[in-house]
Scaffold this motif. Structure first.
Motif, PDB file in Angstrom:
ATOM      1  N   ALA A  74       0.839  -1.204   0.000  1.00  0.00           N
ATOM      2  CA  ALA A  74       0.000   0.000   0.000  1.00  0.00           C
ATOM      3  C   ALA A  74       0.876   1.258   0.000  1.00  0.00           C
ATOM      4  CB  ALA A  74      -0.921  -0.008   1.216  1.00  0.00           C
ATOM      5  N   TRP A  75       1.983   1.209  -0.698  1.00  0.00           N
ATOM      6  CA  TRP A  75       2.978   2.281  -0.670  1.00  0.00           C
ATOM      7  C   TRP A  75       2.426   3.645  -1.077  1.00  0.00           C
ATOM      8  CZ3 TRP A  75       4.113   4.780  -5.214  1.00  0.00           C
ATOM      9  CH2 TRP A  75       3.786   4.127  -6.405  1.00  0.00           C
ATOM     10  N   ARG A  76       1.432   3.677  -1.936  1.00  0.00           N
ATOM     11  CA  ARG A  76       0.883   4.965  -2.372  1.00  0.00           C
ATOM     12  C   ARG A  76       0.220   5.721  -1.218  1.00  0.00           C
ATOM     13  NH1 ARG A  76       0.278   1.776  -6.854  1.00  0.00           N
ATOM     14  NH2 ARG A  76       0.970   2.695  -8.816  1.00  0.00           N
ATOM     15  N   GLU A  77      -0.294   4.989  -0.241  1.00  0.00           N
ATOM     16  CA  GLU A  77      -0.973   5.615   0.897  1.00  0.00           C
ATOM     17  C   GLU A  77      -0.077   5.782   2.119  1.00  0.00           C
ATOM     18  OE1 GLU A  77      -3.562   2.619   0.174  1.00  0.00           O
ATOM     19  OE2 GLU A  77      -3.958   3.748  -1.657  1.00  0.00           O
ATOM     20  N   ALA A  78       1.189   5.446   1.988  1.00  0.00           N
ATOM     21  CA  ALA A  78       2.121   5.543   3.118  1.00  0.00           C
ATOM     22  C   ALA A  78       3.159   6.620   2.823  1.00  0.00           C
ATOM     23  CB  ALA A  78       2.798   4.194   3.333  1.00  0.00           C
ATOM     24  N   ASP A  79       3.461   7.406   3.823  1.00  0.00           N
ATOM     25  CA  ASP A  79       4.457   8.467   3.671  1.00  0.00           C
ATOM     26  C   ASP A  79       5.849   8.001   4.074  1.00  0.00           C
ATOM     27  OD1 ASP A  79       2.556  10.321   2.769  1.00  0.00           O
ATOM     28  OD2 ASP A  79       2.060  10.927   4.814  1.00  0.00           O
ATOM     29  N   LEU A  80       6.131   6.735   3.867  1.00  0.00           N
ATOM     30  CA  LEU A  80       7.398   6.158   4.302  1.00  0.00           C
ATOM     31  C   LEU A  80       8.415   5.970   3.179  1.00  0.00           C
ATOM     32  CD1 LEU A  80       5.962   3.329   6.574  1.00  0.00           C
ATOM     33  CD2 LEU A  80       6.904   5.527   7.297  1.00  0.00           C
ATOM     34  N   TYR A  81       8.033   6.338   1.964  1.00  0.00           N
ATOM     35  CA  TYR A  81       8.874   6.059   0.811  1.00  0.00           C
ATOM     36  C   TYR A  81       9.288   7.367   0.142  1.00  0.00           C
ATOM     37  CZ  TYR A  81       6.844   1.594   1.848  1.00  0.00           C
ATOM     38  OH  TYR A  81       6.437   0.474   2.520  1.00  0.00           O
ATOM     39  N   THR A  82      10.532   7.418  -0.306  1.00  0.00           N
ATOM     40  CA  THR A  82      11.053   8.609  -0.972  1.00  0.00           C
ATOM     41  C   THR A  82      10.437   8.743  -2.362  1.00  0.00           C
ATOM     42  OG1 THR A  82      12.899   7.467  -2.026  1.00  0.00           O
ATOM     43  CG2 THR A  82      13.264   8.321   0.224  1.00  0.00           C
ATOM     44  N   GLU A  83      10.641   9.883  -2.968  1.00  0.00           N
ATOM     45  CA  GLU A  83      10.169  10.104  -4.337  1.00  0.00           C
ATOM     46  C   GLU A  83      10.797   9.078  -5.280  1.00  0.00           C
ATOM     47  OE1 GLU A  83       9.863  13.718  -7.627  1.00  0.00           O
ATOM     48  OE2 GLU A  83      11.287  13.911  -5.969  1.00  0.00           O
ATOM     49  N   GLU A  84      12.078   8.800  -5.084  1.00  0.00           N
ATOM     50  CA  GLU A  84      12.765   7.817  -5.914  1.00  0.00           C
ATOM     51  C   GLU A  84      12.186   6.422  -5.703  1.00  0.00           C
ATOM     52  OE1 GLU A  84      15.234  11.356  -5.515  1.00  0.00           O
ATOM     53  OE2 GLU A  84      14.341  10.083  -3.980  1.00  0.00           O
ATOM     54  N   GLU A  85      11.947   6.059  -4.460  1.00  0.00           N
ATOM     55  CA  GLU A  85      11.364   4.739  -4.180  1.00  0.00           C
ATOM     56  C   GLU A  85       9.969   4.609  -4.771  1.00  0.00           C
ATOM     57  OE1 GLU A  85      13.771   3.936   0.017  1.00  0.00           O
ATOM     58  OE2 GLU A  85      11.753   4.795   0.080  1.00  0.00           O
ATOM     59  N   LYS A  86       9.186   5.659  -4.705  1.00  0.00           N
ATOM     60  CA  LYS A  86       7.844   5.628  -5.293  1.00  0.00           C
ATOM     61  C   LYS A  86       7.916   5.448  -6.805  1.00  0.00           C
ATOM     62  CE  LYS A  86       5.540   8.317  -1.698  1.00  0.00           C
ATOM     63  NZ  LYS A  86       4.829   9.560  -1.368  1.00  0.00           N
ATOM     64  N   ALA A  87       8.871   6.110  -7.443  1.00  0.00           N
ATOM     65  CA  ALA A  87       9.045   5.948  -8.890  1.00  0.00           C
ATOM     66  C   ALA A  87       9.441   4.515  -9.223  1.00  0.00           C
ATOM     67  CB  ALA A  87      10.088   6.935  -9.415  1.00  0.00           C
ATOM     68  N   ILE A  88      10.333   3.944  -8.420  1.00  0.00           N
ATOM     69  CA  ILE A  88      10.762   2.561  -8.619  1.00  0.00           C
ATOM     70  C   ILE A  88       9.593   1.599  -8.419  1.00  0.00           C
ATOM     71  CG2 ILE A  88      12.128   0.722  -7.526  1.00  0.00           C
ATOM     72  CD1 ILE A  88      14.360   2.842  -7.156  1.00  0.00           C
ATOM     73  N   LEU A  89       8.810   1.819  -7.390  1.00  0.00           N
ATOM     74  CA  LEU A  89       7.674   0.932  -7.122  1.00  0.00           C
ATOM     75  C   LEU A  89       6.618   1.026  -8.209  1.00  0.00           C
ATOM     76  CD1 LEU A  89       7.505   1.470  -3.267  1.00  0.00           C
ATOM     77  CD2 LEU A  89       8.204  -0.622  -4.470  1.00  0.00           C
ATOM     78  N   ALA A  90       6.356   2.228  -8.704  1.00  0.00           N
ATOM     79  CA  ALA A  90       5.385   2.389  -9.802  1.00  0.00           C
ATOM     80  C   ALA A  90       5.877   1.657 -11.054  1.00  0.00           C
ATOM     81  CB  ALA A  90       5.152   3.868 -10.086  1.00  0.00           C
ATOM     82  N   LEU A  91       7.154   1.804 -11.368  1.00  0.00           N
ATOM     83  CA  LEU A  91       7.714   1.119 -12.530  1.00  0.00           C
ATOM     84  C   LEU A  91       7.692  -0.397 -12.320  1.00  0.00           C
ATOM     85  CD1 LEU A  91       8.956   1.752 -15.288  1.00  0.00           C
ATOM     86  CD2 LEU A  91      11.195   1.831 -14.167  1.00  0.00           C
ATOM     87  N   VAL A 106       4.691   7.076 -15.965  1.00  0.00           N
ATOM     88  CA  VAL A 106       5.512   6.340 -15.002  1.00  0.00           C
ATOM     89  C   VAL A 106       6.955   6.249 -15.497  1.00  0.00           C
ATOM     90  CG1 VAL A 106       5.916   4.031 -14.024  1.00  0.00           C
ATOM     91  CG2 VAL A 106       3.660   5.102 -13.870  1.00  0.00           C
ATOM     92  N   TYR A 107       7.116   5.957 -16.781  1.00  0.00           N
ATOM     93  CA  TYR A 107       8.461   5.849 -17.333  1.00  0.00           C
ATOM     94  C   TYR A 107       9.199   7.185 -17.257  1.00  0.00           C
ATOM     95  CZ  TYR A 107      12.428   5.065 -20.281  1.00  0.00           C
ATOM     96  OH  TYR A 107      13.715   4.976 -20.730  1.00  0.00           O
ATOM     97  N   GLN A 108       8.549   8.262 -17.688  1.00  0.00           N
ATOM     98  CA  GLN A 108       9.200   9.575 -17.699  1.00  0.00           C
ATOM     99  C   GLN A 108       9.525  10.058 -16.287  1.00  0.00           C
ATOM    100  OE1 GLN A 108      10.610  11.047 -20.178  1.00  0.00           O
ATOM    101  NE2 GLN A 108       9.826   9.526 -21.631  1.00  0.00           N
ATOM    102  N   ASN A 109       8.684   9.741 -15.333  1.00  0.00           N
ATOM    103  CA  ASN A 109       8.970  10.111 -13.950  1.00  0.00           C
ATOM    104  C   ASN A 109      10.245   9.416 -13.475  1.00  0.00           C
ATOM    105  OD1 ASN A 109       8.412  11.466 -11.442  1.00  0.00           O
ATOM    106  ND2 ASN A 109       7.801   9.471 -10.647  1.00  0.00           N
ATOM    107  N   ALA A 110      10.371   8.142 -13.766  1.00  0.00           N
ATOM    108  CA  ALA A 110      11.585   7.417 -13.390  1.00  0.00           C
ATOM    109  C   ALA A 110      12.792   7.958 -14.153  1.00  0.00           C
ATOM    110  CB  ALA A 110      11.410   5.919 -13.646  1.00  0.00           C
ATOM    111  N   ALA A 111      12.621   8.251 -15.434  1.00  0.00           N
ATOM    112  CA  ALA A 111      13.721   8.776 -16.249  1.00  0.00           C
ATOM    113  C   ALA A 111      14.181  10.147 -15.745  1.00  0.00           C
ATOM    114  CB  ALA A 111      13.296   8.857 -17.710  1.00  0.00           C
ATOM    115  N   ARG A 112      13.283  10.893 -15.172  1.00  0.00           N
ATOM    116  CA  ARG A 112      13.619  12.204 -14.614  1.00  0.00           C
ATOM    117  C   ARG A 112      14.455  12.063 -13.348  1.00  0.00           C
ATOM    118  NH1 ARG A 112      11.337  14.954 -10.529  1.00  0.00           N
ATOM    119  NH2 ARG A 112       9.558  13.555 -10.356  1.00  0.00           N
ATOM    120  N   LEU A 113      14.213  11.020 -12.575  1.00  0.00           N
ATOM    121  CA  LEU A 113      14.874  10.839 -11.285  1.00  0.00           C
ATOM    122  C   LEU A 113      16.190  10.064 -11.351  1.00  0.00           C
ATOM    123  CD1 LEU A 113      11.678  10.064  -9.211  1.00  0.00           C
ATOM    124  CD2 LEU A 113      13.085  12.134  -9.067  1.00  0.00           C
ATOM    125  N   PHE A 114      16.371   9.262 -12.397  1.00  0.00           N
ATOM    126  CA  PHE A 114      17.544   8.395 -12.485  1.00  0.00           C
ATOM    127  C   PHE A 114      18.249   8.585 -13.810  1.00  0.00           C
ATOM    128  CE2 PHE A 114      14.287   6.141  -9.960  1.00  0.00           C
ATOM    129  CZ  PHE A 114      14.945   6.116  -8.743  1.00  0.00           C
TER     130      PHE A 114
END
Length: 144
Positions: A74-91, A106-114
């Protein structure tokens, strides 16, 4: 359940090819936390008890808290994950459920962060854990 085929015995060359991909993953610049979050989340989606058991134990060894492990599905509803981790989990979710395709957002968000290399390593790890999940499930590997 009846015993099933043992791939390393019956098709050792194919199994070794998968092991070589795993060996490559171990040499990447992916952080241990990113690796375990990917492995756990894909394994949750695929319902692979064997891999969930293995990778939650590994996550604890790398310092991932019980709370972050428990809330991963349920990572989308938890404030325990960084922006990078959220991008990784979505991908991870979109590649694991590939019949829905990987959205441009989702792809472009990850490409923006990494950078490209790290993004390639993320994608290859997602592909690898999905292969392991399918092998474990198809051959009836048990968590305990």
């Amino acid at each position: 359940m009846k015993p099933r085929i043992v791939i390393p015995t019956v098709a050792p060359e194919a199994y070794q090819a998968l092991m070589n991909l795993e060996k490559y993953i171990s040499t990447t610049s992916l952080t241990p936390i990113h690796k375990e979050l990917i492995k756990i989340r894909a394994s949750q989606i695929n319902g692979c008890a064997y891999c969930i058991n293995m990778h939650t134990a590994d996550a604890r060894k790398h310092g991932i808290s019980e709370q972050r492990i428990y809330l991963l599905s349920a990572w989308r509803e938890a404030d325990l994950y960084t922006e990078e981790e959220k991008a990784i989990l979505a991908l991870t979710e979109e590649i694991t459920m590939i019949s829905n395709h990987v959205s441009e957002e989702v792809y472009q968000n990850a490409a923006r962060l990494f950078d490209e290399k790290y993004l390639a390593e993320i994608i290859l790890l997602i592909i690898t854990i999905n292969s392991w999940n399918r092998l474990a499930i198809a051959t009836g590997m048990r968590a305990v």
